[in-house]
Design a protein around this motif. Sequence first.
Motif, PDB file in Angstrom:
ATOM      1  N   ILE A 278      48.040  43.996  48.113  1.00  0.00           N
ATOM      2  CA  ILE A 278      48.584  43.666  46.794  1.00  0.00           C
ATOM      3  C   ILE A 278      49.996  43.152  47.028  1.00  0.00           C
ATOM      4  N   LEU A 279      50.144  41.845  46.912  1.00  0.00           N
ATOM      5  CA  LEU A 279      51.373  41.193  47.357  1.00  0.00           C
ATOM      6  C   LEU A 279      52.051  40.435  46.227  1.00  0.00           C
ATOM      7  N   ALA A 280      53.363  40.285  46.339  1.00  0.00           N
ATOM      8  CA  ALA A 280      54.129  39.480  45.380  1.00  0.00           C
ATOM      9  C   ALA A 280      55.399  39.015  46.075  1.00  0.00           C
ATOM     10  N   ALA A 281      56.223  38.256  45.329  1.00  0.00           N
ATOM     11  CA  ALA A 281      57.444  37.716  45.933  1.00  0.00           C
ATOM     12  C   ALA A 281      58.442  38.835  46.226  1.00  0.00           C
TER      13      ALA A 281
ATOM     14  N   LEU B  98      40.190  40.492  43.684  1.00  0.00           N
ATOM     15  CA  LEU B  98      39.896  39.459  42.694  1.00  0.00           C
ATOM     16  C   LEU B  98      39.033  38.381  43.347  1.00  0.00           C
ATOM     17  N   ILE B  99      37.974  37.985  42.636  1.00  0.00           N
ATOM     18  CA  ILE B  99      37.070  36.921  43.106  1.00  0.00           C
ATOM     19  C   ILE B  99      37.122  35.802  42.074  1.00  0.00           C
ATOM     20  N   PRO B 100      37.256  34.533  42.420  1.00  0.00           N
ATOM     21  CA  PRO B 100      37.299  33.986  43.785  1.00  0.00           C
ATOM     22  C   PRO B 100      38.691  33.610  44.265  1.00  0.00           C
ATOM     23  N   THR B 101      39.774  33.980  43.541  1.00  0.00           N
ATOM     24  CA  THR B 101      41.097  33.502  43.944  1.00  0.00           C
ATOM     25  C   THR B 101      41.888  34.541  44.731  1.00  0.00           C
ATOM     26  N   GLY B 102      41.233  35.657  45.064  1.00  0.00           N
ATOM     27  CA  GLY B 102      41.954  36.792  45.646  1.00  0.00           C
ATOM     28  C   GLY B 102      42.562  36.600  47.018  1.00  0.00           C
ATOM     29  N   LEU B 103      42.257  35.498  47.696  1.00  0.00           N
ATOM     30  CA  LEU B 103      42.887  35.284  48.999  1.00  0.00           C
ATOM     31  C   LEU B 103      44.025  34.273  48.918  1.00  0.00           C
ATOM     32  N   ASP B 104      44.205  33.649  47.772  1.00  0.00           N
ATOM     33  CA  ASP B 104      45.172  32.547  47.685  1.00  0.00           C
ATOM     34  C   ASP B 104      46.574  32.960  48.130  1.00  0.00           C
ATOM     35  N   ASP B 105      47.068  34.099  47.588  1.00  0.00           N
ATOM     36  CA  ASP B 105      48.452  34.463  47.947  1.00  0.00           C
ATOM     37  C   ASP B 105      48.557  34.900  49.405  1.00  0.00           C
ATOM     38  N   ILE B 106      47.478  35.469  49.923  1.00  0.00           N
ATOM     39  CA  ILE B 106      47.481  35.885  51.331  1.00  0.00           C
ATOM     40  C   ILE B 106      47.566  34.667  52.248  1.00  0.00           C
ATOM     41  N   VAL B 107      46.739  33.667  51.929  1.00  0.00           N
ATOM     42  CA  VAL B 107      46.713  32.462  52.762  1.00  0.00           C
ATOM     43  C   VAL B 107      47.989  31.632  52.582  1.00  0.00           C
ATOM     44  N   ASN B 108      48.469  31.571  51.354  1.00  0.00           N
ATOM     45  CA  ASN B 108      49.643  30.735  51.094  1.00  0.00           C
ATOM     46  C   ASN B 108      50.951  31.362  51.558  1.00  0.00           C
ATOM     47  N   HIS B 109      51.034  32.689  51.512  1.00  0.00           N
ATOM     48  CA  HIS B 109      52.324  33.327  51.798  1.00  0.00           C
ATOM     49  C   HIS B 109      52.317  34.304  52.967  1.00  0.00           C
TER      50      HIS B 109
ATOM     51  N   PRO C 286      59.313  43.279  46.257  1.00  0.00           N
ATOM     52  CA  PRO C 286      58.677  44.608  46.315  1.00  0.00           C
ATOM     53  C   PRO C 286      58.413  45.171  44.918  1.00  0.00           C
ATOM     54  N   GLN C 287      59.352  44.970  43.987  1.00  0.00           N
ATOM     55  CA  GLN C 287      59.216  45.498  42.645  1.00  0.00           C
ATOM     56  C   GLN C 287      58.004  44.894  41.929  1.00  0.00           C
ATOM     57  N   GLU C 288      57.875  43.571  42.020  1.00  0.00           N
ATOM     58  CA  GLU C 288      56.724  42.891  41.394  1.00  0.00           C
ATOM     59  C   GLU C 288      55.410  43.383  41.992  1.00  0.00           C
ATOM     60  N   ALA C 289      55.419  43.614  43.290  1.00  0.00           N
ATOM     61  CA  ALA C 289      54.193  44.075  43.953  1.00  0.00           C
ATOM     62  C   ALA C 289      53.774  45.444  43.425  1.00  0.00           C
ATOM     63  N   LEU C 290      54.772  46.325  43.205  1.00  0.00           N
ATOM     64  CA  LEU C 290      54.462  47.656  42.678  1.00  0.00           C
ATOM     65  C   LEU C 290      53.898  47.570  41.263  1.00  0.00           C
ATOM     66  N   GLU C 291      54.483  46.690  40.461  1.00  0.00           N
ATOM     67  CA  GLU C 291      53.967  46.506  39.093  1.00  0.00           C
ATOM     68  C   GLU C 291      52.536  45.970  39.123  1.00  0.00           C
TER      69      GLU C 291
END
Lengths: 474, 383
Positions: free
Chosen positions: A284-287, A415-426, A289-294
């Motif tokens: 569970i990732l975000a830009a 999340l399907i089918p976009t659940g890898l987007d942030d992993i691959v992009n960032h 740490p705070q956003e990721a926790l939310e």
Amino acid sequence: MTDTHIGNGFVPSGKLQLGIFFQGVNSGTVWKSPESGSQTDFESFRRIAQTAERGLFAAFFLGEGLRLREHLGRPHALDVVGRPDAQTMLAALASVTTRIGLVATQNTTYNDPADLAHRLSSLDLLSGGRAAWNVVTTDNAWTGANFRRGGYLDHADRYVHAEAFVTTAKRIWDSWEDGAIAETPAAPAWAAPGSARPVHHQGKHYTVDYVPRLPRSAQYRPVLFQAGDSPEGRDFAARQADVIFSAHPRLGDALDFRRDIVERTVRAGRGANDVKIMPASEFILAATPQEALEKKDWVRSLQIGPEQAIAYLEQFWGRELQGFDPDGPLPDIDPVVEETSETRGSGFHGAKAKQLADQWRAEAKDKGLSIRQFVSARTSRGDSSFTGSYTEVADRLAEYARTGAVDGFNISPWLIPTGLDDIVNHLVPALQERGVYPTEYAGATLRENLGLATPVRQDADTVRLQLTVGEQLL
Amino acid sequence: MSTAAHPSTGFLALELDGDGGHPAAWRKARHAPAELLDGTRVRATVLAAESAGFHVATFADGSLTPASSEPGGRDIPGRLNALQRAAFAGPVTGSIVLVPEVDTVYTEPFHISTQLASLDYVSGGRAGWLVAASDQAADAAAVGRSFVPADGLGREAADSIEVGHRLWDSWEDDAVIRDVATGRYIDADKLHYVDFESVAGYSVKGPSIIPRPLQGQLPVLAPAGLLSADQLSAGAADAVLVSAPTPELLAGEIAEARAAAPAAAIIAELDVVLDARGQSAAGRLAELDAHTPWRSSRARFVGTAAELTGLLASVLETADGVRLHPAVLDVDLEELAQLVLPALRRQGVLAPRQPGSTFRDLLGLPRPASRYAAVSAPSVTDN
Ligand SMILES: Cc1cc2nc3c(=O)[nH]c(=O)nc-3n(C[C@H](O)[C@H](O)[C@H](O)COP(=O)(O)O)c2cc1C
């Protein structure tokens, strides 16, 4: 400070691989959000497999379950349910991907070795050497009710059976000589006579008498994954598997598991680095740490709603608990013992239900937890989840690479089918910057991309046969 | 189907196994022998069939003993699993129907039904099932089961089909509800146990592990003679494949099959060798036969494209479709694509092909409601 020494001659590779685990039936995939797509349409599978390939993922996994989960005697209504057949879906994905490995979870109890080995060979050839088999051993009669042979296996025999199955499959894959197929149309035969050695197996549970129909693939034979955590499962993996799909992603735990597997592998006469380990995980990732926790709180609230919390307890209580307030205390009524049996496919032990309920009630009261809070804590994916900013998580993962705790992670996207987007992009670029993730595919086959050696044929019998065939070929 | 409203328009199916129907076809293929067993080849042949205008591609399966010592053994190539070849073709094709042959005797009906439903998903509703019933003792030995003799094959096939039909219906169409308000992903009332019991002594509980296929039910094709009149009239097959010893005798067999299965589509089987590359069909066949004789139980056409066009037009007056087994795919398919299919289209003999249409659409079959939906939700008109 964590003790990172592994011993037994194990050398960390310093690299990580990623796989995607498309679970199908499960409670972790968020379906209540507007972004959640279909769990069965081919486009969902295509999108996620192609995204993974863009991110240089080693493998795309499909789970398997051969009977629908039940809840209080009827199909369980709350979770994602319904999934395509693994090998059929992977064959379709083989035509729209070029490098990613295609891993089918397939059970050893409700398949026939000759048939399964043939289909895996076929997938391996069709995909240009990208197939793998995640060996699982579910054995209950409840699942067996969907099959001709029924539930014929004792739980204690699951790995005895699985090992006979896997060794038979390996003999099937080893049975064709290299170069058996004609190089030109003018050759005397399409395949040199005798190039396929018959495989016989006579065992407690089945017999096989089979002439294998397919030659080896570009990666020699399908890669073997193993998922199962018991001591028997670990020993089986140490003897037979190329990769363990483990359940130990926490660093300390992962290091302990690595030590244990290295020891078992060496004891089985293999090299300390021969078996790779890729734990199941969730990101569970975000830009920030705070956003990721939310984001994590939001994901959890969608995974465990009030209905899920009550249903969770119902599985153990063996009765309806609809009248109880999810925000109130645990039910004061006792579980129905007879119905909480293993045969429902959930693995709960009837006799222990009352004991368990008493224990939970005491614990919840002690900590002042409502049903929802209690269930949320119990089912917390804290164990397998990595939450944080991209750079934070990349730093944590680099530590796994440095210590050699794991060879990579199998990500279950929520999340399907976009659940890898942030992993691959960032996340992937952040790992590449740290030098712990590939910047291109190492080769064309899954075996090459995982850094696995070409298998060596081991049994004396086949080596002798090889010589006989060699004579015939002259 | 040939009704008064559609006078003599039919469909053409092409069998895509190996390098062609002839056992020595691999010697005339335009690729190295081993390349038969890769995805590139599967993609190339199915795309060639689709662009030639074929409505249906079929994929043979079953055990082949490679390089055995039997006559012809030296010409037997390996064979990839048919269902996987069809699945591989799904995402790269747009209109051609994909029909793998799948055995019913030594396989698990539960697995087969899931695999075929999955094929329907990956092809967008263009899947069918060509039912086979192995009569090979080797297939029984491979899975360690006792051999089923010829008189038991029809029953095994019918049982497996029945399990498939029930499992495909076991999720009603609207079983996945994704109801955020109640937290329910599915409506459990719309999932059904199939509780099948076979005479042979196995049972299947259900429900399926995959939602109902896109077509509701995949069309089932069976060779004439496999299923009994009772099984056929109970709807076990949607199409029957008919063979005759010669092309001239096909009409009689078609009529007989039509009488036995009035509700099913009738598909005539035909081996084909065409004049090609400046060589006569008879000459090509003789050359191939010199390696291994082509034995088949199907009628065989050996001649020019124009003659074949005439024959197909006349067969399609009584049959709903014809399945062609070209001697050598790389050679005969080119002639079919360039000469035969265009001529048949000009004559208005072939059914139009629409991207996005299903196999049921091609057969003129409506999408059926789940049998269980009718039971669980009786409508007022049922009274
Ligand atoms: C990470 C992981 C993933 C698994 N995925 C599946 C699956 O998709 N299907 C399945 O039937 N079993 C799955 N299993 C369970 C295996 O069936 C395993 O064989 C079973 O737990 C019994 O083995 P054990 O007693 O050694 O754990 C999984 C296990 C693990 C650890």
